[in-house]
Design a protein around this motif. Sequence first.
Motif, PDB file in Angstrom:
ATOM      1  N   ASP A 232     -27.323 -16.935   5.665  1.00  0.00           N
ATOM      2  CA  ASP A 232     -26.614 -15.678   5.923  1.00  0.00           C
ATOM      3  C   ASP A 232     -25.124 -15.977   5.911  1.00  0.00           C
ATOM      4  OD1 ASP A 232     -25.481 -13.318   6.767  1.00  0.00           O
ATOM      5  OD2 ASP A 232     -27.022 -12.907   8.267  1.00  0.00           O
ATOM      6  N   VAL A 233     -24.512 -15.779   4.777  1.00  0.00           N
ATOM      7  CA  VAL A 233     -23.119 -16.179   4.592  1.00  0.00           C
ATOM      8  C   VAL A 233     -22.169 -15.373   5.473  1.00  0.00           C
ATOM      9  CG1 VAL A 233     -22.693 -14.595   2.676  1.00  0.00           C
ATOM     10  CG2 VAL A 233     -21.422 -16.729   2.801  1.00  0.00           C
ATOM     11  N   LEU A 234     -22.585 -14.184   5.907  1.00  0.00           N
ATOM     12  CA  LEU A 234     -21.713 -13.341   6.709  1.00  0.00           C
ATOM     13  C   LEU A 234     -21.670 -13.759   8.180  1.00  0.00           C
ATOM     14  CD1 LEU A 234     -22.520  -9.818   5.227  1.00  0.00           C
ATOM     15  CD2 LEU A 234     -20.515 -11.228   4.809  1.00  0.00           C
ATOM     16  N   THR A 235     -22.679 -14.497   8.624  1.00  0.00           N
ATOM     17  CA  THR A 235     -22.705 -14.937  10.026  1.00  0.00           C
ATOM     18  C   THR A 235     -22.636 -16.452  10.170  1.00  0.00           C
ATOM     19  OG1 THR A 235     -25.139 -14.969  10.053  1.00  0.00           O
ATOM     20  CG2 THR A 235     -24.057 -12.910  10.690  1.00  0.00           C
ATOM     21  N   ASP A 236     -22.663 -17.169   9.078  1.00  0.00           N
ATOM     22  CA  ASP A 236     -22.639 -18.637   9.099  1.00  0.00           C
ATOM     23  C   ASP A 236     -21.248 -19.120   9.518  1.00  0.00           C
ATOM     24  OD1 ASP A 236     -22.753 -21.385   8.578  1.00  0.00           O
ATOM     25  OD2 ASP A 236     -24.062 -21.104   6.848  1.00  0.00           O
ATOM     26  N   ARG A 237     -21.164 -19.786  10.649  1.00  0.00           N
ATOM     27  CA  ARG A 237     -19.877 -20.227  11.171  1.00  0.00           C
ATOM     28  C   ARG A 237     -19.265 -21.362  10.357  1.00  0.00           C
ATOM     29  NH1 ARG A 237     -20.757 -20.208  17.788  1.00  0.00           N
ATOM     30  NH2 ARG A 237     -21.218 -17.965  17.973  1.00  0.00           N
ATOM     31  N   GLU A 238     -20.076 -22.024   9.546  1.00  0.00           N
ATOM     32  CA  GLU A 238     -19.560 -23.115   8.731  1.00  0.00           C
ATOM     33  C   GLU A 238     -18.941 -22.628   7.424  1.00  0.00           C
ATOM     34  OE1 GLU A 238     -22.484 -26.099   8.111  1.00  0.00           O
ATOM     35  OE2 GLU A 238     -22.746 -26.543  10.236  1.00  0.00           O
ATOM     36  N   ILE A 239     -19.125 -21.345   7.137  1.00  0.00           N
ATOM     37  CA  ILE A 239     -18.595 -20.776   5.898  1.00  0.00           C
ATOM     38  C   ILE A 239     -17.337 -19.973   6.204  1.00  0.00           C
ATOM     39  CG2 ILE A 239     -19.063 -19.311   3.913  1.00  0.00           C
ATOM     40  CD1 ILE A 239     -20.756 -21.851   4.026  1.00  0.00           C
ATOM     41  N   MET A 240     -16.216 -20.364   5.602  1.00  0.00           N
ATOM     42  CA  MET A 240     -14.950 -19.665   5.786  1.00  0.00           C
ATOM     43  C   MET A 240     -14.845 -18.532   4.766  1.00  0.00           C
ATOM     44  SD  MET A 240     -11.077 -21.228   5.481  1.00  0.00           S
ATOM     45  CE  MET A 240     -11.268 -21.552   3.712  1.00  0.00           C
ATOM     46  N   LEU A 241     -14.596 -17.325   5.264  1.00  0.00           N
ATOM     47  CA  LEU A 241     -14.473 -16.167   4.383  1.00  0.00           C
ATOM     48  C   LEU A 241     -13.208 -15.390   4.715  1.00  0.00           C
ATOM     49  CD1 LEU A 241     -18.092 -14.676   4.389  1.00  0.00           C
ATOM     50  CD2 LEU A 241     -17.004 -15.924   2.523  1.00  0.00           C
ATOM     51  N   SER A 242     -12.498 -14.963   3.687  1.00  0.00           N
ATOM     52  CA  SER A 242     -11.377 -14.059   3.898  1.00  0.00           C
ATOM     53  C   SER A 242     -11.927 -12.663   4.163  1.00  0.00           C
ATOM     54  CB  SER A 242     -10.485 -14.030   2.652  1.00  0.00           C
ATOM     55  OG  SER A 242     -11.189 -13.453   1.560  1.00  0.00           O
ATOM     56  N   GLU A 243     -11.075 -11.764   4.667  1.00  0.00           N
ATOM     57  CA  GLU A 243     -11.510 -10.388   4.898  1.00  0.00           C
ATOM     58  C   GLU A 243     -11.970  -9.750   3.593  1.00  0.00           C
ATOM     59  OE1 GLU A 243      -8.637  -8.037   6.897  1.00  0.00           O
ATOM     60  OE2 GLU A 243      -8.548  -9.314   8.687  1.00  0.00           O
ATOM     61  N   GLU A 244     -11.255 -10.055   2.513  1.00  0.00           N
ATOM     62  CA  GLU A 244     -11.607  -9.484   1.211  1.00  0.00           C
ATOM     63  C   GLU A 244     -12.981  -9.979   0.769  1.00  0.00           C
ATOM     64  OE1 GLU A 244      -9.984  -9.358  -3.419  1.00  0.00           O
ATOM     65  OE2 GLU A 244      -9.254 -10.875  -2.019  1.00  0.00           O
ATOM     66  N   ALA A 245     -13.227 -11.291   0.934  1.00  0.00           N
ATOM     67  CA  ALA A 245     -14.509 -11.850   0.518  1.00  0.00           C
ATOM     68  C   ALA A 245     -15.647 -11.285   1.360  1.00  0.00           C
ATOM     69  CB  ALA A 245     -14.475 -13.371   0.624  1.00  0.00           C
TER      70      ALA A 245
END
Length: 199
Positions: A167-180
């Motif tokens: 779950d890329v949206l809740t995975d704390r190890e995955i850094m996401l920008s607001e746009e992404a």
Amino acid sequence: AADPRAAGVPPDHFPVTTFLGLPSLVQGEPTGALYLAEKAGGDRFTEADEALVAGFAASAATAIEKARLIRNVERRAAEAAALFEVSKALAATRDQGMLLDLIIEKVAALLGVEVAAIYLVDPATRALEYCRGRGLAQDLRGPLRLKAGEGVAGRAIVAGVPVWSADVLTDREIMLSEEAARWLTEQGVRAVLAAPLIS
């Protein structure tokens, strides 16, 4: 049975008077269970019944394992056929777009995914930019750029190995920008697997 765990039924189980259950085992590991209840006439199950059912449980386990092995063989055959088709196209054409489209088609079919895309590294900025794909909304293809280390694909580029997230949206190890994050939410993407393109 002598095992005390064999007594009783789980909470909320429908009422049963007589019950016989045996595991189906493959190389000593359980693959399922054969479940029987309410013997005709209200009689109790006997050791003879257990011995008979054990034979059917063994047959069920054999059938399950055979089906698993067949699926594995079919999957390997499909993978080999897909790789052969890509290799054949690679030798026959210099059309990069056609080759990338073919790779996306084969990977998506083998893994059974709805969305697949290839992002390429911009040599000047080291950002990942959309190149080819399928299953992506037209207006969501172009705007997204991923920095090195950002998102699953960005991490795969930095690590040089495949990276995945359930779950890329809740995975704390995955850094996401607001746009992404907005892009992924709009696209409905949650589970993601990315592999770096290394020649």
